[in-house]
Design a protein around this motif. Structure first.
Motif, PDB file in Angstrom:
ATOM      1  N   ASP A 290       0.833  -1.205   0.000  1.00  0.00           N
ATOM      2  CA  ASP A 290       0.000   0.000   0.000  1.00  0.00           C
ATOM      3  C   ASP A 290       0.868   1.254   0.000  1.00  0.00           C
ATOM      4  O   ASP A 290       0.563   2.239  -0.689  1.00  0.00           O
ATOM      5  N   ILE A 291       1.938   1.219   0.771  1.00  0.00           N
ATOM      6  CA  ILE A 291       2.828   2.384   0.852  1.00  0.00           C
ATOM      7  C   ILE A 291       3.492   2.643  -0.497  1.00  0.00           C
ATOM      8  O   ILE A 291       3.585   3.786  -0.953  1.00  0.00           O
ATOM      9  N   GLU A 292       3.927   1.591  -1.170  1.00  0.00           N
ATOM     10  CA  GLU A 292       4.570   1.747  -2.469  1.00  0.00           C
ATOM     11  C   GLU A 292       3.583   2.265  -3.516  1.00  0.00           C
ATOM     12  O   GLU A 292       3.955   3.056  -4.392  1.00  0.00           O
ATOM     13  N   LYS A 293       2.324   1.809  -3.445  1.00  0.00           N
ATOM     14  CA  LYS A 293       1.304   2.327  -4.372  1.00  0.00           C
ATOM     15  C   LYS A 293       1.118   3.827  -4.180  1.00  0.00           C
ATOM     16  O   LYS A 293       0.941   4.572  -5.145  1.00  0.00           O
TER      17      LYS A 293
ATOM     18  N   GLU B  39      -3.388   3.285 -10.163  1.00  0.00           N
ATOM     19  CA  GLU B  39      -3.017   4.667  -9.877  1.00  0.00           C
ATOM     20  C   GLU B  39      -3.810   5.274  -8.721  1.00  0.00           C
ATOM     21  O   GLU B  39      -3.787   6.485  -8.521  1.00  0.00           O
ATOM     22  N   ARG B  40      -4.493   4.442  -7.963  1.00  0.00           N
ATOM     23  CA  ARG B  40      -5.342   4.962  -6.896  1.00  0.00           C
ATOM     24  C   ARG B  40      -4.679   4.918  -5.522  1.00  0.00           C
ATOM     25  O   ARG B  40      -5.289   5.288  -4.528  1.00  0.00           O
ATOM     26  N   GLY B  41      -3.458   4.473  -5.462  1.00  0.00           N
ATOM     27  CA  GLY B  41      -2.768   4.442  -4.181  1.00  0.00           C
ATOM     28  C   GLY B  41      -3.181   3.259  -3.328  1.00  0.00           C
ATOM     29  O   GLY B  41      -3.972   2.403  -3.731  1.00  0.00           O
ATOM     30  N   GLY B  42      -2.647   3.209  -2.117  1.00  0.00           N
ATOM     31  CA  GLY B  42      -2.930   2.102  -1.209  1.00  0.00           C
ATOM     32  C   GLY B  42      -4.344   2.159  -0.663  1.00  0.00           C
ATOM     33  O   GLY B  42      -4.892   3.231  -0.450  1.00  0.00           O
ATOM     34  N   SER B  43      -4.928   0.991  -0.401  1.00  0.00           N
ATOM     35  CA  SER B  43      -6.294   0.933   0.131  1.00  0.00           C
ATOM     36  C   SER B  43      -6.319   0.965   1.657  1.00  0.00           C
ATOM     37  O   SER B  43      -7.284   1.425   2.266  1.00  0.00           O
ATOM     38  N   TYR B  44      -5.275   0.452   2.317  1.00  0.00           N
ATOM     39  CA  TYR B  44      -5.167   0.444   3.774  1.00  0.00           C
ATOM     40  C   TYR B  44      -6.430  -0.111   4.432  1.00  0.00           C
ATOM     41  O   TYR B  44      -6.953   0.439   5.397  1.00  0.00           O
TER      42      TYR B  44
ATOM     43  N   TYR C  54      -2.312   6.996   9.460  1.00  0.00           N
ATOM     44  CA  TYR C  54      -2.872   5.644   9.409  1.00  0.00           C
ATOM     45  C   TYR C  54      -2.138   4.783  10.433  1.00  0.00           C
ATOM     46  O   TYR C  54      -0.906   4.679  10.397  1.00  0.00           O
ATOM     47  N   THR C  55      -2.900   4.176  11.355  1.00  0.00           N
ATOM     48  CA  THR C  55      -2.303   3.325  12.376  1.00  0.00           C
ATOM     49  C   THR C  55      -3.018   1.987  12.424  1.00  0.00           C
ATOM     50  O   THR C  55      -4.182   1.874  12.026  1.00  0.00           O
ATOM     51  N   GLU C  56      -2.328   0.982  12.922  1.00  0.00           N
ATOM     52  CA  GLU C  56      -2.917  -0.349  13.063  1.00  0.00           C
ATOM     53  C   GLU C  56      -3.773  -0.375  14.316  1.00  0.00           C
ATOM     54  O   GLU C  56      -3.277  -0.235  15.430  1.00  0.00           O
ATOM     55  N   ARG C  57      -5.075  -0.542  14.149  1.00  0.00           N
ATOM     56  CA  ARG C  57      -5.999  -0.452  15.284  1.00  0.00           C
ATOM     57  C   ARG C  57      -5.668  -1.442  16.379  1.00  0.00           C
ATOM     58  O   ARG C  57      -5.756  -1.163  17.561  1.00  0.00           O
TER      59      ARG C  57
END
Length: 427
Positions: A25-28, A104-109, A179-182
């Motif tokens: 996701d970060i690379e996207k 091209e929409r980036g990471g979804s996270y 963005y954090t891991e819940r």
């Protein structure tokens, strides 16, 4: 909440928040830095009608007649009602343009907790009744950090250019989102020891005394010559925060696009579109993860003691603080803020500020201000800076900033493409 109900909430939380930040996701995101796309989002409000302007201002507690009374506005330098500049944040009609491909929409996270941590606004012209706003923009930066709250986190800055139907740039909004891991956030339990607020009648009387003394500057010009570096701005208060405050803010126009608040079959369709955004409540019913802002049981499940506000709401509060001070003849040129602490239900925020500089630049008389909000525990929950333009006895009225030529050119290009696709009947 019974033990059985609590266990159910925790079980649903565990299922829904087991996701971890993915390098993919970060690379996207890094691959699309600097790209501009037309925003197709349909906000709750698209056009600034007189009623919409009034209701938005009321949604964060602002009763300035310049925003709320069309008749009053006719007697000001603006010749009519205008919107508080920060209303640009909640206005958007779909802008036609090329859409990014899936790559091209980036990471979804997916399953990752996201919260607004601050923002920066630059404003160039007022929003008037009848203005419909459109926007374009993209990801300006992305970086990976270690967060005290949740371990590894991703910090992203989104840039959004807001323009009216004449392709005139109204403002530029840069939003800082973390963005954090819940799951990790809950396990760390950093906020477990925060006590519940409790107010005596005397406490509430002191808060009410501040409310009673608040007044917008209004028609009395605040001249540049009368401002001194080190001058302290009058006190303002917001809260104590309640669920009602969150309802009123949404009713005033905050739609939380692209996720949105839906009901009935619209909610069903939204669940099909973004299923991970819906997590079962204590009754086993799918509900929005966004309910952290009004559901304390769910907020506790992700590591907070109580429900908490939106960062955007506090940005509006600070904007209210600035516009009250400058008066009808002034203009907020820019506002930068950083969210430092959560503002939980039951918390009260005391707003304060100080003039840190004054100077002339490009024919404009500018004043720099540092501001903050401090809760009843003595913690600064938001800090920021602003630049305002004031009228001058010597130099005349406060002049609006000029839009950078390359930015204005890009806005015209985006609107021209929008019109072209409309003519072609493109979808």
């Amino acid at each position: 909440m019974s033990e059985t109900t609590s266990e159910r909430v925790q079980e649903e939380f565990t299922k829904a928040t087991s996701a971890e930040l993915q390098d993919a996701d970060i690379e996207k995101d890094r691959a699309i830095l600097g790209r501009d796309w037309a925003s197709r989002s349909q906000e709750f409000l698209s056009t600034a009608t007189p009623e919409a302007i009034r209701n938005f201002a009321h949604g964060y507690g602002d009763d300035n007649p310049l925003y709320c009374d069309p008749e009053y506005g006719r007697g000001t330098r603006w010749g009519g009602q205008i919107a508080p500049p920060i209303m640009a944040a909640v206005l958007n009609a779909p802008l036609r343009g090329e859409r990014p491909s899936k790559q091209e929409r980036g990471g979804s996270y997916r399953g990752i907790h996201a919260f607004v941590s601050g923002g920066t606004w630059d404003w160039y012209r007022p929003i008037r009744p009848g203005d419909t706003l459109y926007s374009f923009g993209g990801l300006e930066s992305v970086e990976v950090k270690r967060s005290e709250f949740a371990g590894r986190s991703v910090v992203k800055v989104h840039r959004e250019v807001k323009m009216n139907g004449n392709a005139e740039v109204v403002g530029v909004y840069r939003t800082l989102v973390i963005y954090t891991e819940r799951k990790k956030a809950r396990e760390r339990g950093k906020y477990a020891g925060i006590e519940e607020p409790s107010y005596t009648d005397e406490d509430l009387a002191r808060i009410d005394e501040i409310y009673a003394g608040e007044r917008p500057r209004g028609a009395r010009p605040r001249y540049f010559e009368d401002v001194a570096v080190g001058e302290v701005l009058p006190a303002m208060v917001k809260g104590p925060l309640t669920t009602t405050d969150m309802i009123v803010f949404h009713a005033g126009g905050y739609g939380f696009v692209p996720y949105g608040l839906k009901t009935g079959r619209l909610a069903y369709a939204n669940r099909q579109r973004i299923a991970p955004f819906y997590i079962k409540n204590e009754y086993g019913v799918p509900d929005v993860a966004q309910r952290v802002h009004w559901d304390s049981a769910w907020s506790q499940a992700i590591g907070n003691p109580r429900a908490y506000d939106y960062g955007v709401l506090r940005e509006c509060w600070m904007h209210h603080y600035l516009t009250d001070w400058i008066g009808d003849d002034g203009w907020v040129v820019s506002q930068h803020d950083e969210i430092r602490k959560f503002n939980y239900h039951g918390d009260v925020q005391f707003l304060s500020g100080e003039v840190t500089g004054k100077y002339e630049e490009g024919g404009r008389c500018l004043v720099d201000i540092a501001f903050k909000a401090t809760n009843q525990r003595g913690e600064d929950t938001i800090k920021g800076t602003a630049t305002v333009c004031l009228p001058s006895r010597e130099h005349g009225p406060a002049l609006l900033p000029e839009v950078p030529a390359d930015l204005q050119r890009r806005a015209v290009e985006m609107m021209a493409r929008h019109g072209e696709l409309l003519r072609e009947g493109a979808r």
